[in-house]
Design a protein around this motif. Structure first.
Motif, PDB file in Angstrom:
ATOM      1  N   ILE A 160       0.849  -1.189   0.000  1.00  0.00           N
ATOM      2  CA  ILE A 160       0.000   0.000   0.000  1.00  0.00           C
ATOM      3  C   ILE A 160       0.883   1.238   0.000  1.00  0.00           C
ATOM      4  O   ILE A 160       1.829   1.329   0.783  1.00  0.00           O
ATOM      5  CB  ILE A 160      -0.913  -0.019   1.241  1.00  0.00           C
ATOM      6  CG1 ILE A 160      -1.919  -1.165   1.106  1.00  0.00           C
ATOM      7  CG2 ILE A 160      -1.621   1.309   1.423  1.00  0.00           C
ATOM      8  CD1 ILE A 160      -2.588  -1.541   2.386  1.00  0.00           C
ATOM      9  N   GLN A 161       0.567   2.175  -0.899  1.00  0.00           N
ATOM     10  CA  GLN A 161       1.383   3.398  -0.996  1.00  0.00           C
ATOM     11  C   GLN A 161       1.185   4.268   0.238  1.00  0.00           C
ATOM     12  O   GLN A 161       0.052   4.571   0.603  1.00  0.00           O
ATOM     13  CB  GLN A 161       0.980   4.194  -2.237  1.00  0.00           C
ATOM     14  CG  GLN A 161       1.522   3.602  -3.519  1.00  0.00           C
ATOM     15  CD  GLN A 161       0.898   4.219  -4.742  1.00  0.00           C
ATOM     16  OE1 GLN A 161       0.361   5.321  -4.681  1.00  0.00           O
ATOM     17  NE2 GLN A 161       0.961   3.507  -5.848  1.00  0.00           N
ATOM     18  N   GLY A 162       2.284   4.647   0.857  1.00  0.00           N
ATOM     19  CA  GLY A 162       2.227   5.549   2.001  1.00  0.00           C
ATOM     20  C   GLY A 162       1.555   4.931   3.204  1.00  0.00           C
ATOM     21  O   GLY A 162       1.025   5.631   4.068  1.00  0.00           O
ATOM     22  N   GLY A 163       1.540   3.619   3.279  1.00  0.00           N
ATOM     23  CA  GLY A 163       0.921   2.956   4.434  1.00  0.00           C
ATOM     24  C   GLY A 163       1.666   1.700   4.783  1.00  0.00           C
ATOM     25  O   GLY A 163       2.784   1.483   4.309  1.00  0.00           O
ATOM     26  N   THR A 164       1.071   0.881   5.630  1.00  0.00           N
ATOM     27  CA  THR A 164       1.706  -0.388   5.953  1.00  0.00           C
ATOM     28  C   THR A 164       0.862  -1.513   5.376  1.00  0.00           C
ATOM     29  O   THR A 164      -0.321  -1.337   5.129  1.00  0.00           O
ATOM     30  CB  THR A 164       1.811  -0.574   7.484  1.00  0.00           C
ATOM     31  OG1 THR A 164       0.524  -0.299   8.031  1.00  0.00           O
ATOM     32  CG2 THR A 164       2.834   0.345   8.090  1.00  0.00           C
ATOM     33  N   GLY A 165       1.504  -2.644   5.179  1.00  0.00           N
ATOM     34  CA  GLY A 165       0.787  -3.814   4.681  1.00  0.00           C
ATOM     35  C   GLY A 165       0.648  -3.815   3.177  1.00  0.00           C
ATOM     36  O   GLY A 165       1.187  -2.961   2.474  1.00  0.00           O
ATOM     37  N   THR A 166      -0.085  -4.795   2.696  1.00  0.00           N
ATOM     38  CA  THR A 166      -0.284  -4.941   1.264  1.00  0.00           C
ATOM     39  C   THR A 166      -1.775  -4.967   0.967  1.00  0.00           C
ATOM     40  O   THR A 166      -2.593  -5.082   1.870  1.00  0.00           O
ATOM     41  CB  THR A 166       0.372  -6.238   0.746  1.00  0.00           C
ATOM     42  OG1 THR A 166      -0.190  -7.339   1.469  1.00  0.00           O
ATOM     43  CG2 THR A 166       1.871  -6.222   0.944  1.00  0.00           C
ATOM     44  N   VAL A 167      -2.091  -4.839  -0.316  1.00  0.00           N
ATOM     45  CA  VAL A 167      -3.498  -4.807  -0.726  1.00  0.00           C
ATOM     46  C   VAL A 167      -4.216  -6.060  -0.230  1.00  0.00           C
ATOM     47  O   VAL A 167      -3.707  -7.172  -0.357  1.00  0.00           O
ATOM     48  CB  VAL A 167      -3.606  -4.706  -2.266  1.00  0.00           C
ATOM     49  CG1 VAL A 167      -5.035  -4.944  -2.732  1.00  0.00           C
ATOM     50  CG2 VAL A 167      -3.097  -3.354  -2.733  1.00  0.00           C
ATOM     51  N   THR A 168      -5.375  -5.871   0.380  1.00  0.00           N
ATOM     52  CA  THR A 168      -6.144  -6.980   0.928  1.00  0.00           C
ATOM     53  C   THR A 168      -7.612  -6.775   0.610  1.00  0.00           C
ATOM     54  O   THR A 168      -8.117  -5.653   0.708  1.00  0.00           O
ATOM     55  CB  THR A 168      -5.964  -7.047   2.465  1.00  0.00           C
ATOM     56  OG1 THR A 168      -4.578  -7.165   2.763  1.00  0.00           O
ATOM     57  CG2 THR A 168      -6.686  -8.244   3.049  1.00  0.00           C
ATOM     58  N   ASN A 169      -8.287  -7.848   0.205  1.00  0.00           N
ATOM     59  CA  ASN A 169      -9.718  -7.754  -0.049  1.00  0.00           C
ATOM     60  C   ASN A 169     -10.414  -8.905   0.683  1.00  0.00           C
ATOM     61  O   ASN A 169      -9.794  -9.939   0.954  1.00  0.00           O
ATOM     62  CB  ASN A 169      -9.996  -7.808  -1.556  1.00  0.00           C
ATOM     63  CG  ASN A 169     -11.333  -7.171  -1.918  1.00  0.00           C
ATOM     64  OD1 ASN A 169     -11.992  -6.555  -1.074  1.00  0.00           O
ATOM     65  ND2 ASN A 169     -11.737  -7.317  -3.159  1.00  0.00           N
ATOM     66  N   GLY A 170     -11.672  -8.719   0.984  1.00  0.00           N
ATOM     67  CA  GLY A 170     -12.424  -9.758   1.674  1.00  0.00           C
ATOM     68  C   GLY A 170     -13.413 -10.422   0.744  1.00  0.00           C
ATOM     69  O   GLY A 170     -14.215  -9.751   0.102  1.00  0.00           O
ATOM     70  N   ASN A 171     -13.363 -11.737   0.667  1.00  0.00           N
ATOM     71  CA  ASN A 171     -14.386 -12.562  -0.002  1.00  0.00           C
ATOM     72  C   ASN A 171     -14.515 -12.366  -1.505  1.00  0.00           C
ATOM     73  O   ASN A 171     -15.305 -13.056  -2.140  1.00  0.00           O
ATOM     74  CB  ASN A 171     -15.752 -12.357   0.656  1.00  0.00           C
ATOM     75  CG  ASN A 171     -15.695 -12.665   2.145  1.00  0.00           C
ATOM     76  OD1 ASN A 171     -15.105 -13.663   2.542  1.00  0.00           O
ATOM     77  ND2 ASN A 171     -16.275 -11.803   2.957  1.00  0.00           N
ATOM     78  N   GLU A 172     -13.776 -11.441  -2.066  1.00  0.00           N
ATOM     79  CA  GLU A 172     -13.800 -11.247  -3.516  1.00  0.00           C
ATOM     80  C   GLU A 172     -12.360 -11.220  -3.994  1.00  0.00           C
ATOM     81  O   GLU A 172     -11.601 -10.317  -3.649  1.00  0.00           O
ATOM     82  CB  GLU A 172     -14.563  -9.952  -3.874  1.00  0.00           C
ATOM     83  CG  GLU A 172     -16.047 -10.059  -3.497  1.00  0.00           C
ATOM     84  CD  GLU A 172     -16.862  -8.802  -3.820  1.00  0.00           C
ATOM     85  OE1 GLU A 172     -16.288  -7.832  -4.315  1.00  0.00           O
ATOM     86  OE2 GLU A 172     -18.086  -8.836  -3.565  1.00  0.00           O
ATOM     87  N   LEU A 173     -11.998 -12.247  -4.761  1.00  0.00           N
ATOM     88  CA  LEU A 173     -10.623 -12.397  -5.223  1.00  0.00           C
ATOM     89  C   LEU A 173     -10.522 -11.902  -6.662  1.00  0.00           C
ATOM     90  O   LEU A 173     -11.146 -12.454  -7.556  1.00  0.00           O
ATOM     91  CB  LEU A 173     -10.220 -13.881  -5.125  1.00  0.00           C
ATOM     92  CG  LEU A 173      -8.905 -14.315  -5.768  1.00  0.00           C
ATOM     93  CD1 LEU A 173      -7.717 -13.571  -5.184  1.00  0.00           C
ATOM     94  CD2 LEU A 173      -8.701 -15.819  -5.606  1.00  0.00           C
TER      95      LEU A 173
END
Ligand code: CUA
Length: 372
Positions: free
Chosen positions: A149-162
């Motif tokens: 994620i730009q300017g944040g922590t972690g990586t892109v995450t989505n729930g229940n929809e891949l």
């Protein structure tokens, strides 16, 4: 007397054959979608399919050979005169050798075919897109480790929809948070158990953009059947647009008094209604909400499903309020606490805020590819 019309033979035959045929073809209709391991748009399924065809053809040949030998033997050596004692003989070296050698050859061929197929479908190619999948009672987290994620922590995450790009191999690394689940999108590849403390990587793929159905396929509790997911396979360019927008995403600030009220409940809860902050369990990118207990809600407004695929489209929108009020009442075993004391206005405010959490139109993934 039975007054029902007698079913015709053909109808009886059809009734008997239909379930067998769908079992054999491994496909089953799911609402308006078809779950099918016979979907030849996945290289994984193609490889498994041709392996199956080879084994089925061999099984048919063996059946014909054994049947022929049986009828030949019964016919040739049957006793005609009831008084005569049958011919007495001991063994037949040539026949016994054939009966050992032929099955060994058949089993060897099947072993080679199986090993070859496993060697093709199991390794994940170097240029595969990696997605970490975590199963939990009763939802799925999809995390893209290669997309920080730009300017944040972690990586892109989505729930229940891949969301995946069509035409590319996807390396799925699957695990679970609580109990054992299993990840399966039959049109796109094989099934893998999701086991707490264990990580297993395998690949899925499709060359046909579309929305595909996935399910948890191991009994994991009261809402096992409601632990579904969607796989949205986009053309590569559209996928790139999605993932870049997701990396840059920042939830918009609330713009109306209702959205602001919803934001406040989400972030701080509402003590007078005994409601804890949604933010303690859910994350929204670009806000202080960083909970990881429940699904990531960063682009909730761009999603089409609610309750891990329990509801879709308009139904999902209509069910949001009853869902927040008491999720376990509408989805058995749901672990989200009930917020019975929130007023209808509170729920309207929350819905208004959640609806603002949208990806830019060009990066949203619903309605762009057909439902398969
Ligand atoms: Cu999770 Cu069944």
């Amino acid at each position: 007397m039975n007054t029902l019309p007698r079913p015709t033979f053909s109808r009886l035959a059809l009734r008997a054959v239909t379930p067998l045929a769908s079992l054999a073809l491994g496909s089953v209709a799911f609402a308006d979608q078809t779950l099918s391991i016979g979907d030849m748009h996945s290289s994984y399924n193609r490889n498994i399919w041709w392996m199956s065809v080879a084994v089925i053809v061999m099984a048919i040949l063996i059946f014909i050979g054994v049947s022929y030998a049986l009828f030949y033997t019964v016919n040739k050596f049957r006793e005609d005169k009831h008084t005569a004692e049958p011919d007495q003989f001991h063994g037949n070296n040539r026949l016994e050798t054939i009966l050992i050698v032929v099955p060994v050859i058949i089993v060897t061929i099947i072993t080679i075919l199986a090993a070859r197929t496993m060697a093709i479908v199991n390794p994940t190619p170097k240029d595969a897109l990696h997605v970490n999948v975590t199963g939990a009672q009763f939802w799925w987290a999809f995390e893209y480790p290669g997309s920080p994620i730009q300017g944040g922590t972690g990586t892109v995450t989505n729930g229940n929809e891949l969301v995946i790009p069509a035409g590319r191999q996807i390396a799925i690394t699957v695990t679970a948070k609580d109990v054992i689940h299993a990840f399966w999108a039959p049109n796109l590849g094989g099934q893998r158990d999701a086991i707490p403390g264990s990580k297993k990587t395998f690949q899925i793929d499709t060359d046909q953009p579309g929305v595909y159905q996935g399910n948890c396929t191991l009994l994991c509790g009261a809402s096992h059947a409601n632990m579904r997911f969607k796989v949205v396979a986009l053309p590569e360019a559209q996928y790139n647009a999605f993932i870049s927008a997701a990396q840059a995403y920042k939830a918009p600030a609330p713009a109306t008094p209702s959205e602001q009220a919803g934001y406040n409940i989400f972030m701080q809860g509402k003590a007078s209604a005994g409601a804890a902050a949604c933010a303690s369990c859910h994350r929204i990118q670009g806000t202080p909400a960083a909970g990881a207990v429940g699904p990531d809600l960063s682009y909730f407004g761009s999603r089409n499903t609610l309750g891990a695929g329990r509801w879709e489209g308009e139904q999902a929108k209509a069910m949001l309020k009853p869902w927040i009020k008491n999720s376990a009442a509408v989805k058995p075993g749901s672990l989200m606490p009930a917020y019975e004391k929130l007023s209808d206005q509170d729920l309207t405010d929350l819905q208004a805020y959640l609806d603002t959490l949208k990806l830019p139109a060009e990066a949203s993934y619903w309605g762009k590819v057909p439902v398969r």
